[in-house]
Design a protein around this motif. Structure first.
Motif, short mmCIF file in Angstrom:
data_model
loop_
_atom_site.label_atom_id
_atom_site.label_comp_id
_atom_site.label_asym_id
_atom_site.label_seq_id
_atom_site.Cartn_x
_atom_site.Cartn_y
_atom_site.Cartn_z
N VAL A 2 3.99 -28.50 -28.22
CA VAL A 2 3.07 -27.57 -28.85
C VAL A 2 2.35 -28.27 -30.00
N VAL A 3 1.03 -28.11 -30.06
CA VAL A 3 0.26 -28.74 -31.15
C VAL A 3 -0.12 -27.74 -32.24
N ASN A 23 1.07 -4.70 -30.53
CA ASN A 23 1.94 -5.84 -30.28
C ASN A 23 1.66 -6.97 -31.27
N THR A 24 2.60 -7.90 -31.37
CA THR A 24 2.44 -9.08 -32.22
C THR A 24 2.07 -10.25 -31.32
N THR A 25 0.92 -10.89 -31.61
CA THR A 25 0.33 -11.84 -30.68
C THR A 25 0.09 -13.19 -31.32
N TYR A 26 0.39 -14.25 -30.55
CA TYR A 26 0.18 -15.61 -31.01
C TYR A 26 -0.57 -16.40 -29.94
N ILE A 27 -1.40 -17.34 -30.38
CA ILE A 27 -1.98 -18.34 -29.48
C ILE A 27 -1.15 -19.61 -29.63
N SER A 62 -4.04 -23.53 -23.60
CA SER A 62 -3.44 -22.60 -24.55
C SER A 62 -2.90 -21.38 -23.81
N TYR A 63 -1.97 -20.70 -24.48
CA TYR A 63 -1.36 -19.50 -23.89
C TYR A 63 -1.28 -18.41 -24.95
#
Length: 281
Positions: free
Chosen positions: A20-21, A32-36, A43-44
């Protein structure tokens, strides 16, 4: 547990965390709690499901899995890029749609790059695109058996049910606000005969149950930044059976407004009739 360590534990359910960078929080969205999660070439979206709102996260993901699988077949047949024409679920290394870490429910989707969402419609042309993608969603699911979907939120668009709870709140008046809202309360009372127009016709079979997104806000539509063309609907947590009118009305509620949906200044709130026309053509 430290957030960084928790995220590493979650990512480890899907990928090699050492590759992961970058990880960024997506502030959009209220549930909801969201991350890239960024890797060197892809990316996901990593998302913690709000299990207070969605009591059955596995039911939510069942609906999303079944609907996106159906849409993917239709989109591919129509020549659309399946990586951009729908949300694509990423399974864990153990082939799971949902993983549980420390009692919390997590899921992962492919990230759609070079795309944007809007909290407020920037132009008639963009809202026409929103209308197109909502219509395509409904069309591609017109032959999907809606009865196989779970009711992820009971009574979500059940206006008579909501109105009964509204009347109970008026009677209890726990926050002493009724005296400040007399005109608004009277408006709702004067229109109560119309609240079951859709739900009653669904119940007696006059109109059919269909697959609904149920949250067709403009910021749930991905727009290609290069072409300004709508790509797909996202945020499929509320996909359930209902009436097409729910999706039509909810899209206009937000998209045809002259301001963002959470604007505290009600003087800014009105309906833009040309936007309604653009969405509907």
């Amino acid at each position: 547990m430290d957030l960084a360590l928790k995220l590493e534990n979650v990512i480890n359910k899907y990928f090699d965390p050492t590759k992961v960078v970058d990880i960024k929080v997506l502030s959009q969205g209220h549930i909801n709690t969201t991350y890239i999660v960024k890797f060197p070439e892809i990316s996901y979206i990593l998302q913690k499901i709000n299990s207070y709102v969605f009591k059955n996260p596995f039911g939510v993901m069942h609906n999303i899995k079944e609907v996106t699988r159906h849409v993917k077949k239709k989109a591919t047949y129509l020549g659309k890029d399946p990586n951009r024409a729908l949300l694509n679920i990423v399974k864990s290394v153990k082939d799971q749609e949902v993983v549980i870490v420390d009692g919390e429910y997590w899921r992962c989707f492919q990230y759609i790059d070079n795309a944007i969402t809007y909290d407020k419609v920037p132009s008639n042309e963009i809202f026409e695109e929103v209308g197109t993608v909502v219509g395509e969603f409904q069309s591609m699911l017109s032959d999907f058996p809606a009865d196989v979907l779970d009711d992820t939120i009971q009574h979500f668009h059940d206006t008579p049910y909501r109105y009964e709870h509204f009347k109970e709140s008026i009677q209890l008046d726990k926050c002493d606000r009724v005296k400040l809202c007399k005109d608004e309360i009277e408006f709702f009372k004067q229109n109560e005969m119309s609240y079951d127009l859709i739900t009653k016709k669904l119940a007696d079979g006059t109109i059919p149950y269909r697959v609904n997104h149920n949250d067709t806000k403009v910021n749930n539509v991905m727009i290609d930044v290069n072409t300004n063309k709508a790509l797909c609907l996202i945020d499929l947590d509320t996909v359930m059976k209902g009436s097409l009118l729910f999706d039509f009305g909810d899209a206009l509620r937000c998209g045809a407004s002259t301001t963002v949906e959470d604007d505290p200044n009600l003087d800014n709130v009105s309906i833009d009739l040309p936007l309604i026309h653009s969405f509907s053509i």
